[in-house]
Design a protein around this motif. Structure first.
Motif, mmCIF file in Angstrom:
data_model
loop_
_atom_site.group_PDB
_atom_site.id
_atom_site.type_symbol
_atom_site.label_atom_id
_atom_site.label_comp_id
_atom_site.label_asym_id
_atom_site.label_seq_id
_atom_site.Cartn_x
_atom_site.Cartn_y
_atom_site.Cartn_z
ATOM 1 N N SER A 1 0.969 -1.102 0.040
ATOM 2 C CA SER A 1 -0.210 -0.041 -0.074
ATOM 3 C C SER A 1 0.854 1.322 0.028
ATOM 4 C CB SER A 1 -0.922 0.002 1.238
ATOM 5 O OG SER A 1 -1.795 -1.098 1.294
ATOM 6 N N GLN B 1 -3.420 0.736 -4.384
ATOM 7 C CA GLN B 1 -3.211 1.299 -2.956
ATOM 8 C C GLN B 1 -4.511 1.020 -1.821
ATOM 9 O OE1 GLN B 1 -3.610 5.484 -2.221
ATOM 10 N NE2 GLN B 1 -2.986 5.206 -0.073
ATOM 11 N N ILE C 1 -4.887 -1.404 1.405
ATOM 12 C CA ILE C 1 -5.391 -0.919 2.905
ATOM 13 C C ILE C 1 -6.693 -1.448 3.114
ATOM 14 C CG2 ILE C 1 -6.274 1.297 3.671
ATOM 15 C CD1 ILE C 1 -3.275 1.370 3.602
ATOM 16 N N SER D 1 -6.886 -3.479 6.607
ATOM 17 C CA SER D 1 -7.729 -3.072 7.580
ATOM 18 C C SER D 1 -8.678 -4.141 8.135
ATOM 19 C CB SER D 1 -8.646 -1.981 7.069
ATOM 20 O OG SER D 1 -7.770 -0.969 6.796
ATOM 21 N N PHE E 1 -4.219 5.189 7.521
ATOM 22 C CA PHE E 1 -3.156 4.942 6.955
ATOM 23 C C PHE E 1 -3.567 5.426 5.136
ATOM 24 C CE2 PHE E 1 -2.612 0.802 9.096
ATOM 25 C CZ PHE E 1 -1.146 1.401 9.638
ATOM 26 N N THR E 2 -4.581 5.849 4.684
ATOM 27 C CA THR E 2 -4.643 6.070 3.546
ATOM 28 C C THR E 2 -4.509 7.575 3.465
ATOM 29 O OG1 THR E 2 -6.545 4.642 2.762
ATOM 30 C CG2 THR E 2 -6.292 6.663 1.522
#
Length: 193
Positions: free
Chosen positions: A13, A70, A74, A78, A128-129
């Motif tokens: 990611s 990405q 993610i 998650s 995270f993104t």
């Protein structure tokens, strides 16, 4: 600790985010080059413009593909982390004495487990993104600015703290005004009642 078993997805990611942001930062540069090829009426370099348009299309397609990669990484990270937490929580509740479960309202226990784990999952997904893309965008933009114009990059770096300070002052003033407005609105509502 919960994310560590899924480190490969984290690396995938982050790498995809870095590549995507760099490609997205290349788009305005490519458009600027295309504009430079359009000098004036009758003086357009169509051959170079066509090649640049093909490059631009490839950059945009690659940016979209890496952005999707990405998001995929993610999301998998998650949801796998949340799954692991739910499995561990279920196993722990299965080991708890019945007196503990009877001593707490069932809705409260279930709500805490479900809502807390969902909050962690949402935090991972959004955090995270935003973290990946935010850090890489700032660094990439700074590098591109330095390669295009060092004096302009220095001006932006020096002016940015002043902009943040101004935004902070505006937010504080707005917050005070909002609180005053809510107080007056409450008084008005009370008077009307």
């Amino acid at each position: 600790a919960y994310v560590r078993p899924h480190a490969a997805l984290l690396i995938l990611s982050f790498t995809a985010a870095a590549v995507s942001v760099v490609l997205q930062l290349l788009v305005p540069i490519q458009i600027g080059r295309a504009i430079d090829l359009i000098i004036g009426p009758g003086r357009v370099d169509f051959a170079a413009l066509l090649a640049l348009a093909v490059q631009l299309a490839a950059v945009v397609a690659a940016a979209a593909a890496t952005q999707w990669l990405q998001g995929y990484g993610i999301n998998r990270l998650s949801y796998r982390t949340v799954r692991d937490m739910r499995v561990q929580t279920s196993e722990k509740i299965g080991r708890m004495p019945l007196s503990f479960i009877d001593g707490h309202p069932h809705g409260d226990l279930i709500s805490r487990v479900v809502n807390d784990v969902d909050q962690v999952g949402d935090g991972l997904l959004q955090g995270f993104t935003q973290l990946f893309t935010g850090v890489v965008t700032i660094l990439g933009t700074l590098v591109f600015m330095l390669t295009i114009s060092v004096p302009m990059a220095i001006v932006v770096v020096l002016v940015t703290p002043a902009s943040v300070l101004a935004a902070s002052l505006i937010a504080k003033f707005s917050n005070r005004s909002f609180n005053d407005q809510q107080r007056v609105q409450g008084q008005l509502g009370g008077y009307i009642e």
